[in-house]
Design an enzyme around this catalytic site. Sequence first.
Site, PDB file in Angstrom:
ATOM      1  N   LEU A 154       1.199  -1.175  -0.262  1.00 58.21           N
ATOM      2  CA  LEU A 154       0.126   0.326  -0.098  1.00 58.21           C
ATOM      3  C   LEU A 154       0.881   0.975  -0.258  1.00 58.21           C
ATOM      4  O   LEU A 154       1.531   1.250   0.531  1.00 58.21           O
ATOM      5  CB  LEU A 154      -0.385  -0.275   1.198  1.00 58.21           C
ATOM      6  CG  LEU A 154      -1.915  -1.198   1.327  1.00 58.21           C
ATOM      7  CD1 LEU A 154      -2.653  -0.987   2.849  1.00 58.21           C
ATOM      8  CD2 LEU A 154      -3.013  -1.811  -0.051  1.00 58.21           C
ATOM      9  N   HIS A 173      -1.163 -10.884   9.844  1.00 55.20           N
ATOM     10  CA  HIS A 173       0.207 -11.779   9.791  1.00 55.20           C
ATOM     11  C   HIS A 173       0.650 -12.764  10.734  1.00 55.20           C
ATOM     12  O   HIS A 173       0.039 -12.769  11.735  1.00 55.20           O
ATOM     13  CB  HIS A 173       1.600 -10.304  10.502  1.00 55.20           C
ATOM     14  CG  HIS A 173       2.683 -10.773  10.094  1.00 55.20           C
ATOM     15  ND1 HIS A 173       3.745 -10.753   8.826  1.00 55.20           N
ATOM     16  CD2 HIS A 173       3.834 -11.080  10.820  1.00 55.20           C
ATOM     17  CE1 HIS A 173       4.769 -10.542   8.745  1.00 55.20           C
ATOM     18  NE2 HIS A 173       5.285 -11.450  10.361  1.00 55.20           N
TER      19      HIS A 173
END
Length: 208
Positions: free
Chosen positions: A94, A110
């Site tokens: 991003l 994650h």
Amino acid sequence: MKNIVVLVSGGGTNLQALIDAEKSEIIKNGKITCVISSNPNAYALERAKNNSIETAVIRKKDYHSFDEYDKALAELLLEKKADLVVLAGFMTVLGEKVISAFSNRIINIHPALIPSFCGKGYYGLYVHEAVLARGVKVTGATAHFVNEICDGGPIIMQKAVEVKNGDTPEILQRRVMEQAEWRILPEAVSLFCQGKIKIINNIAVVEE
């Protein structure tokens, strides 16, 4: 009711966990309104269509520069009226425009216990290979907000998972998904949608 937009690139197992959690009302005050993929062939898009969720595709290679892509993705998310953006196996970094437009409104999952085995290059099976190579006995998953630092945003939730003798990266990946990722990602999304997370000095504080 918060609009949840999920960004995907592949099979969409975390997306499916979110869809199932919404149906079983684990996610409170939130609804998945759109799934956006960086890959037009991602099976995650089929999962969305099978559940009557709107889809869109945006590919970085269709833009002349990263800045153009970053601007287009930010505009698409704003057009879809996203209150919360969830990264569920989204394999494109991003940019500043997206991150600033949705500050503390982007959640990532994650597959390790941050700050261990995180940052640049730690994604997918690479994480689990590194865990096994280091010989740690406990790994897990982390749901966190996204900021300009890779895997550096405020931590919302973590869940530990045992590393077992004889684990392969693939076996460990599956265990982390089943025991941690698919559980805490929907919970973190629900907490956000209920307004139960506050950011204090870059630390996410969850209301009891």
